[in-house]
Design a protein around this motif. Structure first.
Motif, short mmCIF file in Angstrom:
data_model
loop_
_atom_site.label_atom_id
_atom_site.label_comp_id
_atom_site.label_asym_id
_atom_site.label_seq_id
_atom_site.Cartn_x
_atom_site.Cartn_y
_atom_site.Cartn_z
N THR A 88 24.16 60.06 27.90
CA THR A 88 25.02 60.37 29.04
C THR A 88 24.27 61.15 30.11
O THR A 88 23.33 61.89 29.81
CB THR A 88 26.24 61.19 28.59
OG1 THR A 88 26.99 61.59 29.75
CG2 THR A 88 25.83 62.44 27.84
N GLY A 139 26.05 63.25 31.88
CA GLY A 139 26.89 64.45 32.01
C GLY A 139 26.37 65.63 31.21
O GLY A 139 26.04 65.49 30.03
N THR A 157 29.79 70.43 32.82
CA THR A 157 30.70 69.52 33.53
C THR A 157 31.62 68.75 32.59
O THR A 157 32.73 68.38 32.97
CB THR A 157 29.89 68.52 34.38
OG1 THR A 157 28.96 69.25 35.17
CG2 THR A 157 30.78 67.70 35.29
N TYR A 158 31.17 68.52 31.34
CA TYR A 158 31.91 67.62 30.45
C TYR A 158 32.41 68.25 29.14
O TYR A 158 33.08 67.57 28.36
CB TYR A 158 31.05 66.40 30.12
CG TYR A 158 31.03 65.38 31.24
CD1 TYR A 158 31.93 64.32 31.27
CD2 TYR A 158 30.13 65.48 32.28
CE1 TYR A 158 31.92 63.39 32.29
CE2 TYR A 158 30.10 64.56 33.32
CZ TYR A 158 31.00 63.52 33.31
OH TYR A 158 31.00 62.59 34.33
N TRP A 194 31.18 68.89 26.23
CA TRP A 194 30.89 67.97 25.12
C TRP A 194 31.09 68.59 23.74
O TRP A 194 31.55 67.91 22.82
CB TRP A 194 29.46 67.45 25.23
CG TRP A 194 29.23 66.49 26.35
CD1 TRP A 194 28.27 66.57 27.33
CD2 TRP A 194 29.96 65.29 26.64
NE1 TRP A 194 28.36 65.52 28.19
CE2 TRP A 194 29.39 64.71 27.80
CE3 TRP A 194 31.05 64.66 26.04
CZ2 TRP A 194 29.87 63.53 28.36
CZ3 TRP A 194 31.53 63.49 26.60
CH2 TRP A 194 30.94 62.93 27.74
N LYS A 229 36.96 59.20 33.32
CA LYS A 229 37.69 59.99 34.32
C LYS A 229 38.24 59.10 35.43
O LYS A 229 37.81 57.95 35.61
CB LYS A 229 36.77 61.06 34.91
CG LYS A 229 35.60 60.50 35.70
CD LYS A 229 34.64 61.60 36.11
CE LYS A 229 33.45 61.04 36.88
NZ LYS A 229 32.45 62.05 37.17
N ASP A 252 33.64 57.10 35.00
CA ASP A 252 32.52 56.93 34.07
C ASP A 252 32.78 55.67 33.27
O ASP A 252 33.84 55.54 32.65
CB ASP A 252 32.41 58.13 33.12
CG ASP A 252 31.96 59.39 33.83
OD1 ASP A 252 31.07 59.30 34.69
OD2 ASP A 252 32.50 60.47 33.54
N GLN A 261 40.00 62.50 26.73
CA GLN A 261 40.06 63.02 28.10
C GLN A 261 40.95 64.27 28.18
O GLN A 261 40.67 65.19 28.94
CB GLN A 261 40.59 61.94 29.04
CG GLN A 261 39.63 60.79 29.28
CD GLN A 261 38.44 61.22 30.12
OE1 GLN A 261 38.56 61.48 31.31
NE2 GLN A 261 37.29 61.31 29.49
N GLN A 317 39.01 67.12 26.50
CA GLN A 317 37.93 67.57 27.38
C GLN A 317 38.46 68.48 28.49
O GLN A 317 37.86 69.51 28.81
CB GLN A 317 37.23 66.36 27.98
CG GLN A 317 35.87 66.64 28.59
CD GLN A 317 35.14 65.36 28.94
OE1 GLN A 317 35.65 64.51 29.66
NE2 GLN A 317 33.94 65.21 28.42
N LYS A 339 38.50 68.38 31.68
CA LYS A 339 37.69 68.61 32.87
C LYS A 339 38.01 67.67 34.03
O LYS A 339 37.67 67.95 35.18
CB LYS A 339 36.20 68.46 32.51
CG LYS A 339 35.63 69.57 31.66
CD LYS A 339 35.42 70.82 32.48
CE LYS A 339 34.68 71.89 31.70
NZ LYS A 339 34.42 73.11 32.50
N ASN A 340 38.62 66.55 33.71
CA ASN A 340 38.88 65.54 34.73
C ASN A 340 40.26 64.91 34.54
O ASN A 340 40.84 64.98 33.46
CB ASN A 340 37.82 64.43 34.67
CG ASN A 340 36.44 64.93 35.01
OD1 ASN A 340 36.13 65.25 36.14
ND2 ASN A 340 35.56 64.99 33.99
#
Length: 451
Positions: free
Chosen positions: A48, A50, A54-55, A57, A155, A326, A352, A355, A357-358
């Motif tokens: 990735t 990312g 940001t992600y 993980w 996202k 993505d 998602q 996570q 984030k998005n």
């Protein structure tokens, strides 16, 4: 010519890597079945662009491995700074050298389509059919290429219009919840004062940010690119002409948009223009969600609202807008395709939400989960209370992605000549009709040379 040689070389190196990856041992290419129940532990590699910041993980992958204890995800971050170009180069090198590849993440349609064309990505239709859902109903973003699916979308970053709400209040204007390009132009004119412009367009620039020459095209469900799905030019589309006319009227006649000469000579940027209150509105992608409430670099000293991407006519369905995502794919040379698919399916749905984030592309995200994600994103900004949360949620709930048209290999050439003809119009006074005809001729030459 050099570009074609480079593409052929990359394709050759990828082919060597794919062949090398297929000579390692005769294991069933589709994996080992349902890994939730299987006793065999499988490790899949996930490449990735990312980064962790940001992600998120660590938390995301830990949640997946808890639900699927027999699948271990080995994360390979290709760029710690999140540089997608660096990540793409490293991914191609990994493929060419025969490294284990299972799950691949692509950040843009061009990168995704190119790797599909090179045979680097496996179709996932059999897994989708086995599970029994329709991608178009399940997700907001279209990922189909030539009647096959090679990715699921992560996202959901639709474009929208950022508004300086203080400027709107001063002008006696309401926050739009549904509007046309004509109304957008009218707003920009009314918002323009001696201190600031009504809007700012961050492109085109040197063959980049061509979204700003697709304004009216991008409001449609289909046929939104400069080249159609069948490979023919789309520059005769009336909506391309409409976009050029809008840009010309706003900058030259109404003087409601920041002049292109200023953008280029002063190297202006949309963040500075908006947060410094030099422009009242900005058309931009919702990757800006994480900055809406202000950051250390760009403090927020006014109230912000969000409006949907404008539509062409009042009676149009609306909601269509450029969208970035993505693209989550399974590698063609993976020996664990089933497990890799299991991960991308989980990641693009429940993952998602974990996570956080998005905004997800998954249509089954509840209103409560969506609002929770938005609140979490805004809470990390400096002044979330200055953001009109309701307008943001309204836009995100109603935004829709147009049908995907896979980018052509010579897209950069097309963008360059269209950009050049636009500059002749906006800087040198070339009329719209001449601009379109010149762009059509040059684009057709490129298409013909690449047949």
């Amino acid at each position: 010519m050099k570009k074609r040689i480079l593409v052929m070389f990359v394709a050759f190196m990828l082919l060597i890597g794919l062949v090398a990856g297929c000579t390692g041992g005769g294991e069933n290419a589709s994996g080992s079945g349902d890994s939730k129940e299987s006793g065999d532990k499988v490790t899949i590699k996930f490449h990735t662009h990312g980064n962790e910041a940001t992600y998120n993980w660590k938390e995301t992958i830990a949640a997946f491995e808890k639900e699927y204890p027999n699948i271990k995800v080995d994360l390979v971050i290709l760029s710690e700074k999140g540089d997608t170009q660096e990540a793409s180069q490293k991914l191609d090198l990994a493929a060419a050298s025969g490294e284990q590849l299972d799950v691949l993440m692509f950040s843009d349609p061009a990168g995704y389509a190119q790797r599909v064309a090179l045979g680097m990505v496996a179709p996932i239709d059999e897994f989708i059919e086995e599970e029994g859902y329709k991608v178009a109903e399940e997700y907001k973003v279209d990922t189909k290429i030539d009647d096959n699916y090679y990715a699921l979308p992560g996202k959901f970053n639709p474009w929208y219009v950022l508004l300086n709400k203080d400027h709107l209040d001063e002008a006696g204007l309401a926050v739009p919840t549904d509007w046309t390009w004509d109304e957008f132009m009218d707003y920009a004119k009314k918002l323009t004062t001696a201190d600031h412009y009504g809007t700012y367009f961050h492109g085109p620039q040197g063959g980049g940010w061509l979204e700003y020459l697709k304004l009216a095209l991008a409001s449609e469900e289909d046929n939104t690119e400069f080249v159609k799905a069948d490979g023919t030019s789309n520059l005769d589309n009336p909506l391309f002409k409409k976009t050029l006319e809008m840009r010309l009227k706003m900058e030259v006649e109404d003087k409601s948009a920041t002049p292109y000469t200023d953008i280029m000579s002063q190297k202006l940027h949309y963040r500075n223009q908006f947060f410094n209150q030099d422009a009242s509105t900005i058309l931009i992608g919702s990757w800006m969600n994480t900055e809406l409430g202000g950051t250390d670099q760009f403090p927020l000293n006014f109230n912000v609202a969000i409006a949907p991407y404008p539509k062409n006519n009042k009676d149009d369905e609306g909601g269509y807008t450029p969208v970035t995502t993505d693209f989550m794919s399974v590698a063609a040379n993976s020996k664990h395709k089933k497990e890799a698919y299991t991960f991308i399916r989980w990641y693009t749905t429940e993952g998602q939400i974990v996570q956080g984030k998005n905004i997800p592309s998954w249509n089954s995200v509840s209103d409560e989960d969506l609002e929770s994600i938005v609140d979490g994103i805004l809470a990390e900004t400096k002044n979330p209370e200055k953001v009109d949360r309701e307008s943001l949620i309204h836009v995100l709930k109603n935004a829709k992605s147009s049908k995907m048209i896979p980018p052509v290999a010579y897209q950069a050439e097309l963008y360059k000549v269209i950009n050049e003809e636009y500059e002749k119009m906006i800087l040198d006074g070339q009329d719209v009709e001449t601009t379109i005809k010149a762009a059509e001729t040059r684009v057709q030459e490129i298409i013909d040379n690449n047949k």
